[in-house]
Design a protein around this motif. Sequence first.
Motif, mmCIF file in Angstrom:
data_model
loop_
_atom_site.group_PDB
_atom_site.id
_atom_site.type_symbol
_atom_site.label_atom_id
_atom_site.label_comp_id
_atom_site.label_asym_id
_atom_site.label_seq_id
_atom_site.Cartn_x
_atom_site.Cartn_y
_atom_site.Cartn_z
ATOM 1 N N ALA A 178 3.521 -13.675 39.670
ATOM 2 C CA ALA A 178 4.762 -13.421 40.409
ATOM 3 C C ALA A 178 4.519 -13.096 41.875
ATOM 4 O O ALA A 178 5.474 -12.963 42.645
ATOM 5 C CB ALA A 178 5.527 -12.268 39.761
ATOM 6 N N ALA A 179 3.251 -12.964 42.277
ATOM 7 C CA ALA A 179 2.938 -12.552 43.651
ATOM 8 C C ALA A 179 3.519 -13.491 44.705
ATOM 9 O O ALA A 179 4.123 -13.028 45.685
ATOM 10 C CB ALA A 179 1.430 -12.407 43.822
ATOM 11 N N SER A 220 13.407 -9.764 45.650
ATOM 12 C CA SER A 220 12.009 -9.345 45.612
ATOM 13 C C SER A 220 11.838 -8.099 44.744
ATOM 14 O O SER A 220 10.905 -8.023 43.932
ATOM 15 C CB SER A 220 11.499 -9.069 47.031
ATOM 16 O OG SER A 220 10.145 -8.690 47.020
ATOM 17 N N ILE A 221 12.735 -7.129 44.887
ATOM 18 C CA ILE A 221 12.661 -5.910 44.083
ATOM 19 C C ILE A 221 12.885 -6.214 42.600
ATOM 20 O O ILE A 221 12.202 -5.652 41.726
ATOM 21 C CB ILE A 221 13.686 -4.874 44.586
ATOM 22 C CG1 ILE A 221 13.297 -4.390 45.982
ATOM 23 C CG2 ILE A 221 13.798 -3.696 43.619
ATOM 24 C CD1 ILE A 221 14.323 -3.505 46.644
ATOM 25 N N ASP A 222 13.825 -7.104 42.290
ATOM 26 C CA ASP A 222 14.065 -7.483 40.895
ATOM 27 C C ASP A 222 12.825 -8.118 40.270
ATOM 28 O O ASP A 222 12.501 -7.863 39.102
ATOM 29 C CB ASP A 222 15.245 -8.451 40.808
ATOM 30 C CG ASP A 222 16.582 -7.757 41.000
ATOM 31 O OD1 ASP A 222 16.631 -6.518 40.801
ATOM 32 O OD2 ASP A 222 17.555 -8.428 41.357
ATOM 33 N N GLY A 268 4.114 -5.507 40.050
ATOM 34 C CA GLY A 268 4.285 -6.145 41.351
ATOM 35 C C GLY A 268 4.386 -5.219 42.535
ATOM 36 O O GLY A 268 4.597 -5.678 43.664
ATOM 37 N N THR A 269 4.261 -3.908 42.315
ATOM 38 C CA THR A 269 4.425 -2.993 43.448
ATOM 39 C C THR A 269 3.338 -3.192 44.496
ATOM 40 O O THR A 269 3.603 -3.078 45.691
ATOM 41 C CB THR A 269 4.405 -1.525 42.967
ATOM 42 O OG1 THR A 269 3.245 -1.309 42.153
ATOM 43 C CG2 THR A 269 5.651 -1.200 42.170
ATOM 44 N N GLN A 270 2.108 -3.501 44.065
ATOM 45 C CA GLN A 270 1.037 -3.716 45.030
ATOM 46 C C GLN A 270 1.306 -4.947 45.890
ATOM 47 O O GLN A 270 1.045 -4.943 47.098
ATOM 48 C CB GLN A 270 -0.320 -3.856 44.318
ATOM 49 C CG GLN A 270 -0.833 -2.577 43.690
ATOM 50 C CD GLN A 270 -0.173 -2.256 42.362
ATOM 51 O OE1 GLN A 270 0.396 -3.126 41.713
ATOM 52 N NE2 GLN A 270 -0.225 -0.989 41.966
ATOM 53 N N THR A 271 1.844 -6.004 45.266
ATOM 54 C CA THR A 271 2.204 -7.198 46.037
ATOM 55 C C THR A 271 3.319 -6.890 47.020
ATOM 56 O O THR A 271 3.309 -7.369 48.168
ATOM 57 C CB THR A 271 2.643 -8.325 45.077
ATOM 58 O OG1 THR A 271 1.586 -8.611 44.165
ATOM 59 C CG2 THR A 271 2.999 -9.585 45.855
ATOM 60 N N GLU A 279 1.943 6.908 45.125
ATOM 61 C CA GLU A 279 2.375 5.564 45.518
ATOM 62 C C GLU A 279 3.894 5.468 45.546
ATOM 63 O O GLU A 279 4.476 4.871 46.470
ATOM 64 C CB GLU A 279 1.789 4.538 44.549
ATOM 65 C CG GLU A 279 2.101 3.090 44.920
ATOM 66 C CD GLU A 279 1.584 2.112 43.889
ATOM 67 O OE1 GLU A 279 1.429 0.932 44.228
ATOM 68 O OE2 GLU A 279 1.357 2.529 42.730
ATOM 69 N N PHE A 280 4.556 6.042 44.551
ATOM 70 C CA PHE A 280 6.021 6.049 44.537
ATOM 71 C C PHE A 280 6.568 6.771 45.778
ATOM 72 O O PHE A 280 7.530 6.315 46.401
ATOM 73 C CB PHE A 280 6.542 6.729 43.268
ATOM 74 C CG PHE A 280 6.423 5.880 42.034
ATOM 75 C CD1 PHE A 280 6.464 4.502 42.117
ATOM 76 C CD2 PHE A 280 6.288 6.470 40.790
ATOM 77 C CE1 PHE A 280 6.370 3.715 40.983
ATOM 78 C CE2 PHE A 280 6.195 5.700 39.643
ATOM 79 C CZ PHE A 280 6.225 4.315 39.752
ATOM 80 N N TRP A 281 5.962 7.899 46.110
ATOM 81 C CA TRP A 281 6.420 8.664 47.271
ATOM 82 C C TRP A 281 6.234 7.860 48.559
ATOM 83 O O TRP A 281 7.134 7.824 49.414
ATOM 84 C CB TRP A 281 5.648 9.971 47.356
ATOM 85 C CG TRP A 281 6.054 10.832 48.526
ATOM 86 C CD1 TRP A 281 7.166 11.616 48.622
ATOM 87 C CD2 TRP A 281 5.356 10.966 49.772
ATOM 88 N NE1 TRP A 281 7.214 12.242 49.841
ATOM 89 C CE2 TRP A 281 6.106 11.860 50.574
ATOM 90 C CE3 TRP A 281 4.178 10.426 50.279
ATOM 91 C CZ2 TRP A 281 5.718 12.207 51.863
ATOM 92 C CZ3 TRP A 281 3.787 10.777 51.567
ATOM 93 C CH2 TRP A 281 4.551 11.665 52.332
ATOM 94 N N LEU A 282 5.099 7.180 48.691
ATOM 95 C CA LEU A 282 4.855 6.355 49.883
ATOM 96 C C LEU A 282 5.798 5.162 49.933
ATOM 97 O O LEU A 282 6.286 4.788 51.014
ATOM 98 C CB LEU A 282 3.400 5.872 49.889
ATOM 99 C CG LEU A 282 2.324 6.932 50.171
ATOM 100 C CD1 LEU A 282 0.938 6.337 49.982
ATOM 101 C CD2 LEU A 282 2.473 7.483 51.586
ATOM 102 N N LEU A 283 6.050 4.549 48.791
ATOM 103 C CA LEU A 283 6.986 3.423 48.753
ATOM 104 C C LEU A 283 8.368 3.839 49.230
ATOM 105 O O LEU A 283 9.018 3.135 50.003
ATOM 106 C CB LEU A 283 7.070 2.859 47.328
ATOM 107 C CG LEU A 283 6.014 1.842 46.902
ATOM 108 C CD1 LEU A 283 6.087 1.591 45.399
ATOM 109 C CD2 LEU A 283 6.198 0.538 47.665
ATOM 110 N N ARG A 284 8.805 4.985 48.751
ATOM 111 C CA ARG A 284 10.130 5.478 49.139
ATOM 112 C C ARG A 284 10.183 5.833 50.622
ATOM 113 O O ARG A 284 11.157 5.523 51.316
ATOM 114 C CB ARG A 284 10.466 6.710 48.285
ATOM 115 C CG ARG A 284 11.825 7.324 48.588
ATOM 116 C CD ARG A 284 12.941 6.387 48.227
ATOM 117 N NE ARG A 284 14.245 6.976 48.472
ATOM 118 C CZ ARG A 284 15.403 6.332 48.359
ATOM 119 N NH1 ARG A 284 15.404 5.064 48.001
ATOM 120 N NH2 ARG A 284 16.536 6.942 48.597
#
Length: 326
Positions: free
Chosen positions: A110-111, A126-128, A187-190, A244-249
Amino acid sequence: DIQVLTPMRRGAAGTVILNQRLQTALNPGSVSLKRAGTDYRINDRVMQIRNNYPKAVFNGDIGIVSKIDSEDSKLIVNYFFGTFVNGAFTPAYALENFTVMSITRFSNTAAPQITQNYSAGAMERSIDLVCKISRFSALLMIVLVACVLVELDFILDLWLKDVPVGASLLCFWTMISALVRAFAMGGTQTFEQATGRIKWFQIVNSILSLACLPLGWLAYKLGSEPVAIIQVYICYTVIYRLIEFWLLRRLTAFPIGRYLRKAYLRPLAVLVLVAAFVAVYDRVVPAGAPVLLHLAGIAVTLLYCGLCVFFVGMHSWERKVLPFVK
């Protein structure tokens, strides 16, 4: 430390004779294990002289003999920060390599779509895609881990015949580690790479990963079993995922709440159902059952997990697009 160098193996000044004389003078221990004409003793300094990729030991690696198990004729060498190199690690490494690489290849499919949609400004699409690939990565790993764990001892016995001491425990925790890592993949890393704000993710990941080595070494020195290093890395995976969640947000305004609902809710429900099945399975199928019964048990586990994924892990509209569903 003093190291003696010699350009030859044979003769009075060769490595064989010099090692014997140095061992007698410097390490006259009583407990030893003889292999290929060489006596190995606790606290002997040893060097690997050829690459062994399955055990992740390479030519030139130096270690210290930390334990000799005379009863099982096993030589355990302590390399660097407490990583044990013996027969028990080989099957665990092979299982981890198979399962994690399978999920990595699956999630990488999916990347391109995630990156293309983000670059085109289609943020929601992209988020979906990130949510979907994360959910299916976790579901696929649950199936793989369950099928291995229900008959782990049988698989090891069928595969290795002479199963090394401790291999079952190492393999069990390796599969648990692979399961936790699957929930942290997807897919969060992508998505992070697509945003171009990958620097802080890499810095935090590197720091936490490096911290695992001294922590594992410390756990070993305090009397923990070798499996403690795997447990340390499980903790690292969970802690990094939270950061990672905190940085993403903070850096990308990624909708964490929505991601958790779409990516984790259904896999966690499947995990509860599968864990209950595994617990019951251990009580129903005895360890000494016939081979066909063990094989049938793996098939039943695969079928049960598949049904859980189909009815609980997937949405109704996803089930309808499958070719065998009309």
